[in-house]
Design a protein around this motif. Structure first.
Motif, short mmCIF file in Angstrom:
data_model
loop_
_atom_site.label_atom_id
_atom_site.label_comp_id
_atom_site.label_asym_id
_atom_site.label_seq_id
_atom_site.Cartn_x
_atom_site.Cartn_y
_atom_site.Cartn_z
N ARG A 1 0.82 -1.22 0.00
CA ARG A 1 0.00 0.00 0.00
C ARG A 1 0.85 1.27 0.00
N PHE A 2 2.05 1.19 0.55
CA PHE A 2 2.97 2.33 0.56
C PHE A 2 4.32 1.91 0.01
N SER B 1 1.72 0.88 -5.75
CA SER B 1 0.56 0.02 -5.53
C SER B 1 -0.02 -0.46 -6.86
N LYS C 1 0.94 9.98 -8.77
CA LYS C 1 1.42 8.60 -8.60
C LYS C 1 2.04 8.06 -9.89
N VAL D 1 -8.46 2.71 -4.98
CA VAL D 1 -7.64 3.54 -4.11
C VAL D 1 -7.76 3.02 -2.69
N SER D 2 -6.64 2.74 -2.03
CA SER D 2 -6.71 2.31 -0.64
C SER D 2 -7.14 3.47 0.24
N ASN E 1 -2.90 -0.34 -7.57
CA ASN E 1 -4.01 0.57 -7.88
C ASN E 1 -3.68 1.56 -9.00
N SER F 1 2.37 4.69 -2.29
CA SER F 1 1.16 4.50 -3.09
C SER F 1 1.46 4.42 -4.58
N ASP G 1 -4.71 6.34 1.01
CA ASP G 1 -4.05 7.01 -0.11
C ASP G 1 -4.70 8.35 -0.42
#
Length: 224
Positions: free
Chosen positions: A127-128, A133, A191, A180-181, A135, A130, A184
């Protein structure tokens, strides 16, 4: 040196290793199991072949895999764990990695109820930062990767534990449903820009050519 101080200890002991070690060190890594009440080895990989070598600088996939295989024979009672980190760099060949791990598992097992203790795979979603990721990938690409992972689970399920299956399916669900988490707060444009700059610099500084990544990755990366 630390291990040489121990003898028949009553506590559990765990070692993190990239498994990029020579046979002498590998044998010692296995032999110290006898000195502890419980012993675990943790290593990391989540992608296949060249993709794995790009995502993890310093890894030589064939050597890593061979050392993992040797551990199953040198000291079969060691609990070995593969910590997988799913990122925008590593997710592309997750299904091929699962196929390869199961292929090796079949060499040392008869089935889930009649087997040596073996490595356990845990699927952890990055997740980090971001910008690394999954995503950041387009949804159609994520869907395609999710389909491939599901197919790999289906054809290999006889040799995957329920815990591992649930781990992989959680990743499949994440790929299909999460854009998107919740932690984030970065914009998509930032990103993408950070990811592109990072990959270019990483490739140059680590001397890892982008053609080690799958063609699908390079096609997407070139479009950024």
């Amino acid at each position: 040196k630390l291990v040489d101080m121990f003898d028949n200890e009553k506590f559990a002991f765990a070692v993190n290793t990239n498994l990029m070690i020579d046979e002498k060190r590998l044998n010692k890594l296995a032999a110290i199991k006898k000195q502890f009440k419980k012993y675990d080895i943790y290593t990391s990989c989540e992608a296949y072949g060249d993709n794995a070598e790009f995502a993890r600088s310093g890894l030589i996939y064939k050597e890593w895999k061979e050392n993992l295989r040797k551990l199953q024979y040198v000291e079969p009672e060691i609990n070995t764990h593969i910590m997988m980190t799913v990122s925008a760099l590593s997710v592309w060949t997750m299904s091929e990695f699962l196929d390869d791990m199961v292929k090796m598992r079949k060499e040392t097992t008869i089935g889930l109820n009649q087997q040596r203790p073996y490595y356990h795979m845990s699927v952890n979603i990055l997740r980090f930062p971001s910008f690394q990721s999954v995503n950041i990938l387009p949804q159609d690409i994520k869907n395609n990767i999710a389909d491939k992972i599901e197919s790999s689970i289906e054809r290999n399920k006889e040799f995957i534990t329920n815990i591992e299956i649930n781990n992989y399916l959680r990743c499949v669900d994440y790929l299909r449903k999460v854009n998107v988490s919740y932690e984030d707060n970065d914009t998509y444009e930032d990103k993408i820009n950070d990811f592109k700059n990072f990959v270019i610099q990483y490739s140059i500084r680590k001397n890892l050519p982008l053609n080690k990544m799958p063609a699908e990755f390079n096609e997407w990366f070139d479009s950024l």
